[in-house]
Motif scaffolding. Structure first.
Motif, PDB file in Angstrom:
ATOM      1  N   PRO A 183       0.824  -1.212   0.000  1.00  0.00           N
ATOM      2  CA  PRO A 183       0.000   0.000   0.000  1.00  0.00           C
ATOM      3  C   PRO A 183       0.857   1.261   0.000  1.00  0.00           C
ATOM      4  O   PRO A 183       2.028   1.245   0.367  1.00  0.00           O
ATOM      5  CB  PRO A 183      -0.810  -0.119   1.288  1.00  0.00           C
ATOM      6  N   VAL A 184       0.251   2.365  -0.446  1.00  0.00           N
ATOM      7  CA  VAL A 184       0.926   3.665  -0.476  1.00  0.00           C
ATOM      8  C   VAL A 184       0.250   4.588   0.524  1.00  0.00           C
ATOM      9  O   VAL A 184      -0.974   4.742   0.518  1.00  0.00           O
ATOM     10  CB  VAL A 184       0.877   4.284  -1.890  1.00  0.00           C
ATOM     11  N   ARG A 185       1.035   5.203   1.386  1.00  0.00           N
ATOM     12  CA  ARG A 185       0.468   6.095   2.399  1.00  0.00           C
ATOM     13  C   ARG A 185       0.005   7.414   1.797  1.00  0.00           C
ATOM     14  O   ARG A 185       0.580   7.911   0.813  1.00  0.00           O
ATOM     15  CB  ARG A 185       1.496   6.373   3.492  1.00  0.00           C
ATOM     16  N   LEU A 186      -1.020   7.980   2.422  1.00  0.00           N
ATOM     17  CA  LEU A 186      -1.495   9.313   2.082  1.00  0.00           C
ATOM     18  C   LEU A 186      -0.730  10.301   2.946  1.00  0.00           C
ATOM     19  O   LEU A 186      -0.684  10.143   4.176  1.00  0.00           O
ATOM     20  CB  LEU A 186      -3.002   9.440   2.353  1.00  0.00           C
ATOM     21  N   PRO A 194       2.785  11.515   6.953  1.00  0.00           N
ATOM     22  CA  PRO A 194       1.655  10.584   6.800  1.00  0.00           C
ATOM     23  C   PRO A 194       0.512  10.976   7.727  1.00  0.00           C
ATOM     24  O   PRO A 194       0.707  11.618   8.760  1.00  0.00           O
ATOM     25  CB  PRO A 194       2.260   9.235   7.184  1.00  0.00           C
ATOM     26  N   ILE A 195      -0.685  10.585   7.346  1.00  0.00           N
ATOM     27  CA  ILE A 195      -1.886  11.025   8.055  1.00  0.00           C
ATOM     28  C   ILE A 195      -2.504   9.838   8.807  1.00  0.00           C
ATOM     29  O   ILE A 195      -2.819   8.808   8.199  1.00  0.00           O
ATOM     30  CB  ILE A 195      -2.898  11.624   7.064  1.00  0.00           C
ATOM     31  N   VAL A 206      -8.247  17.680   4.464  1.00  0.00           N
ATOM     32  CA  VAL A 206      -6.786  17.712   4.322  1.00  0.00           C
ATOM     33  C   VAL A 206      -6.436  17.504   2.850  1.00  0.00           C
ATOM     34  O   VAL A 206      -6.969  16.594   2.193  1.00  0.00           O
ATOM     35  CB  VAL A 206      -6.105  16.614   5.170  1.00  0.00           C
ATOM     36  N   ASN A 207      -5.560  18.349   2.320  1.00  0.00           N
ATOM     37  CA  ASN A 207      -5.051  18.165   0.962  1.00  0.00           C
ATOM     38  C   ASN A 207      -3.865  17.209   1.026  1.00  0.00           C
ATOM     39  O   ASN A 207      -2.955  17.379   1.841  1.00  0.00           O
ATOM     40  CB  ASN A 207      -4.596  19.501   0.374  1.00  0.00           C
ATOM     41  N   ALA A 208      -3.868  16.208   0.160  1.00  0.00           N
ATOM     42  CA  ALA A 208      -2.850  15.157   0.273  1.00  0.00           C
ATOM     43  C   ALA A 208      -2.337  14.703  -1.086  1.00  0.00           C
ATOM     44  O   ALA A 208      -2.905  15.035  -2.144  1.00  0.00           O
ATOM     45  CB  ALA A 208      -3.422  13.970   1.051  1.00  0.00           C
ATOM     46  N   ALA A 229      -3.278  14.466  -6.962  1.00  0.00           N
ATOM     47  CA  ALA A 229      -3.736  15.263  -5.817  1.00  0.00           C
ATOM     48  C   ALA A 229      -5.115  14.796  -5.343  1.00  0.00           C
ATOM     49  O   ALA A 229      -6.017  14.534  -6.143  1.00  0.00           O
ATOM     50  CB  ALA A 229      -3.790  16.740  -6.209  1.00  0.00           C
ATOM     51  N   ILE A 230      -5.261  14.710  -4.014  1.00  0.00           N
ATOM     52  CA  ILE A 230      -6.539  14.284  -3.432  1.00  0.00           C
ATOM     53  C   ILE A 230      -6.910  15.185  -2.259  1.00  0.00           C
ATOM     54  O   ILE A 230      -6.081  15.948  -1.751  1.00  0.00           O
ATOM     55  CB  ILE A 230      -6.484  12.818  -2.937  1.00  0.00           C
ATOM     56  N   ILE A 231      -8.164  15.087  -1.876  1.00  0.00           N
ATOM     57  CA  ILE A 231      -8.622  15.706  -0.637  1.00  0.00           C
ATOM     58  C   ILE A 231      -9.155  14.590   0.258  1.00  0.00           C
ATOM     59  O   ILE A 231      -9.780  13.638  -0.220  1.00  0.00           O
ATOM     60  CB  ILE A 231      -9.726  16.755  -0.881  1.00  0.00           C
ATOM     61  N   ILE A 232      -8.847  14.693   1.547  1.00  0.00           N
ATOM     62  CA  ILE A 232      -9.331  13.713   2.520  1.00  0.00           C
ATOM     63  C   ILE A 232     -10.298  14.437   3.456  1.00  0.00           C
ATOM     64  O   ILE A 232      -9.958  15.496   4.000  1.00  0.00           O
ATOM     65  CB  ILE A 232      -8.171  13.124   3.343  1.00  0.00           C
TER      66      ILE A 232
END
Length: 343
Positions: A183-186, A194-195, A206-208, A229-232
């Motif tokens: 797996p890849v961490r956010l 890491p979150i 959170v922008n990640a 780019a993602i948002i959590i």
């Protein structure tokens, strides 16, 4: 009133009275037209010569990339030689008879049009192509290959968008390196930390980015950062609607979505905690993150892609796969994916 001076006495050109001079002029013209395609081919070779980009030319105040200089010189000289050959052709081979005519009214009669076409036919005959066809053939070859040379620069627009090309480029993000086994961490896109799921509060955004982004550099880094780019966000699980097949895509109401608007690709992070709506600042497309990222307002036609996440044995948020639908705006070749509906 000045009397009409008429035409001066016509003096024959040297090439009109000396066949050897005419043949010499023909060779000069053909040489110009023949050299142009060679320069055009050199342009294409230089364009696709990868190692040439590493060198530069230093001459006085000139500091330029060697490939750029080569491209400019070869194509510029090719066009110049075609021009020189055409001028020499007109001066030495084409008809050399001076004419005068009275100014006529703007519109032409049928008789005038017929006379004009007759003059066109006469000009074609006087061009000498009927007697010296080699000039016409060499000109066509010169123009054809020289016009072809700039077309190769269209390769800079990117690879041909075949389905296989799209799958490995614009339809894939850096999250594709994630798997259940690896797996890849956010990570936070500012601190790169890491979150932890336990650190997320309800209503928080959170922008990640993926943790593996840090290993990239230069243009590749910028490209993958933009696509991945993602948002959590964390929402109360009791206040959201989760599609049946996405039941295991979240962690206690923590969800990850693409940060790229599906309308024209603007980055979005204007978050309204109470309604779970995410607003794009460019054209006001609004997505309901509490209902599969569906569009509830605005010009966007597709739901915001969701990223499947879970936690590792240390409690950090991780992804185990890529998005199941391409992120970003639509394009003509894009296929429709089930997740585009947000179901």
């Amino acid at each position: 009133m000045i009397d009409d001076p008429g035409l001066e006495e016509h003096v024959e050109r040297y090439t009109d009275v000396d066949d050897a001079a005419a043949a010499r002029a023909t060779r000069q013209i053909v040489a110009c037209f023949a050299a142009a395609p060679l320069l055009a081919l050199a342009f294409i070779v230089i364009y696709f010569w990868p190692g040439l980009r590493k060198y530069s030319i230093e001459f006085g105040f000139i500091h330029a990339n060697a490939q750029h200089v080569g491209l400019g010189l070869t194509l510029g000289l090719a066009v110049l030689l075609i021009g020189i050959g055409a001028v020499q052709w007109a001066r030495e081979i084409m008809g050399d008879h001076e004419i005068t005519e009275e100014r006529h009214v703007a519109s032409s009669s049928d008789a005038d049009r017929r006379a004009t076409m007759a003059e066109v036919d006469k000009g074609i005959a006087e061009s000498g192509l009927s007697r010296r066809a080699v000039i016409g053939r060499s000109l066509l070859g010169a123009i054809g290959l020289t016009a072809l040379a700039p077309l190769v620069t269209l390769a800079d627009l990117g690879p041909w968008p075949l389905p296989s090309t799209r799958k490995r480029t614009i339809e894939r993000t850096l999250w594709h390196e994630a798997s259940a086994a690896k797996p890849v961490r956010l990570v936070n896109d500012v601190t790169w930390q890491p979150i932890k799921a336990s650190a997320m509060q309800i209503g928080q955004l959170v922008n990640a980015e993926p943790a593996n982004l840090e290993k990239l550099h230069g243009p590749e880094f910028q490209t993958e950062k933009a696509k991945s780019a993602i948002i959590i966000v964390r929402m109360d699980p009791n206040s959201i609607k989760i599609p049946e097949r996405r039941k295991d895509w979240h962690v206690a109401g923590i969800m990850a979505y693409s940060k790229i608007c599906t309308h024209v690709g603007c980055p979005i992070s204007l978050w309204e905690q109470q309604t779970h709506h995410l607003l794009c600042p460019c054209h006001q497309s609004t997505f309901d993150l509490g209902d599969g990222g569906k569009v509830v307002f605005g010009p966007a036609a597709r739901a915001l892609p969701q990223l499947k996440i879970t936690v590792d044995n240390e409690g950090y948020l991780v992804a185990t796969q890529d998005f199941t639908a391409p992120v970003g705006p639509s394009y003509p070749e894009r296929d429709w994916f089930p997740d585009d509906e947000g179901e």
